[in-house]
Design an enzyme around this catalytic site. Sequence first.
Site, PDB file in Angstrom:
ATOM      1  N   SER A  79       5.482   3.666  -3.826  1.00  0.00           N
ATOM      2  CA  SER A  79       5.115   4.685  -2.836  1.00  0.00           C
ATOM      3  C   SER A  79       5.192   6.096  -3.420  1.00  0.00           C
ATOM      4  CB  SER A  79       6.056   4.556  -1.633  1.00  0.00           C
ATOM      5  OG  SER A  79       6.197   5.784  -0.974  1.00  0.00           O
TER       6      SER A  79
HETATM    7  N1  LIG Z   1       3.924  11.516   5.240  1.00  0.00           N
HETATM    8  C1  LIG Z   1       4.907  10.499   5.009  1.00  0.00           C
HETATM    9  C2  LIG Z   1       4.252   9.184   4.679  1.00  0.00           C
HETATM   10  C3  LIG Z   1       5.242   8.052   4.713  1.00  0.00           C
HETATM   11  C4  LIG Z   1       4.551   6.721   4.727  1.00  0.00           C
HETATM   12  O1  LIG Z   1       3.536   6.541   5.419  1.00  0.00           O
HETATM   13  N2  LIG Z   1       5.107   5.779   3.992  1.00  0.00           N
HETATM   14  C5  LIG Z   1       4.529   4.443   3.956  1.00  0.00           C
HETATM   15  C6  LIG Z   1       4.752   3.835   2.600  1.00  0.00           C
HETATM   16  S1  LIG Z   1       3.964   4.784   1.352  1.00  0.00           S
HETATM   17  C7  LIG Z   1       5.236   3.590   4.988  1.00  0.00           C
HETATM   18  O2  LIG Z   1       6.432   3.694   5.126  1.00  0.00           O
HETATM   19  N3  LIG Z   1       4.498   2.745   5.715  1.00  0.00           N
HETATM   20  C8  LIG Z   1       5.080   1.853   6.672  1.00  0.00           C
HETATM   21  C9  LIG Z   1       4.794   2.239   8.096  1.00  0.00           C
HETATM   22  O3  LIG Z   1       4.155   3.279   8.329  1.00  0.00           O
HETATM   23  O4  LIG Z   1       5.190   1.484   8.981  1.00  0.00           O
HETATM   24  C10 LIG Z   1       5.861  10.939   3.882  1.00  0.00           C
HETATM   25  O5  LIG Z   1       5.420  11.705   3.026  1.00  0.00           O
HETATM   26  O6  LIG Z   1       7.021  10.530   3.881  1.00  0.00           O
END
Ligand SMILES: N[C@@H](CCC(=O)N[C@@H](CS)C(=O)NCC(=O)O)C(=O)O
Length: 209
Positions: free
Chosen positions: A10
């Site tokens: 990530s």
């Molecule tokens: N804008 C957020 C994005 C975080 C994000 O979307 N992370 C993803 C992984 S890269 C996630 O946790 N996805 C799982 C979900 O949204 O349930 C940040 O920069 O922390």
Amino acid sequence: MADLYYLPASASCRSVIMVAKAIGLELNKKLLDLNTGEHLKPEFVKINPQHTIPTLVDNGFALWESRAILVYLVEKYGKTDSLYPKCPKKRAVINQRLYFDMGTLYQSFGDYYYPQLFGKAPADPELYKKIGVAFELLNTFLEGQTYAAGESLTIADIALLATVSTFDVAGYDFSKYENVNKWYANAKKVTPGWDENWAGCQEFKKYFD
Ligand SMILES: N[C@@H](CCC(=O)N[C@@H](CS)C(=O)NCC(=O)O)C(=O)O
């Protein structure tokens, strides 16, 4: 020691790890496997109702949104303010770059690649064009600049580095954006934790196989 729920693949998690390294802060890194739905388990949703990683838990204080975490880490643990200077104007430019990174550059990545990677959708040429628009803007911001905001490395560079290296590993050709390439070459050299970031990028690359 603060806990960091993360996955190496990530980009947003990688930016937090690089900033922690830059300020010499050790984190208790806890892998959270999105593929098996660990982030949706009640115990994690209780910590972060938005169930996203990275999520930081510092002595009971839970924080998510990577760029908010970057700011917090430097303000709380940075020995100096160099990565996020207190000067309002310098800080304002850093914030602009961080919001650009989240709302425009990384957004263009997710909009174009995620439906293909996770939804088996065909490539959308209109969304591809938006990546170019975002890179053109970044190239303009970097005109005559070694760093993304101001005269030295800041959290803006580190957030953007996590994003641009993700485009790189995805095979997006940004060679025509000269200022971006110069900045990228330097950022790779001077950013603590670059090697770990690049190793995480290789994990992300596997999604393209
Ligand atoms: N804008 C957020 C994005 C975080 C994000 O979307 N992370 C993803 C992984 S890269 C996630 O946790 N996805 C799982 C979900 O949204 O349930 C940040 O920069 O922390």
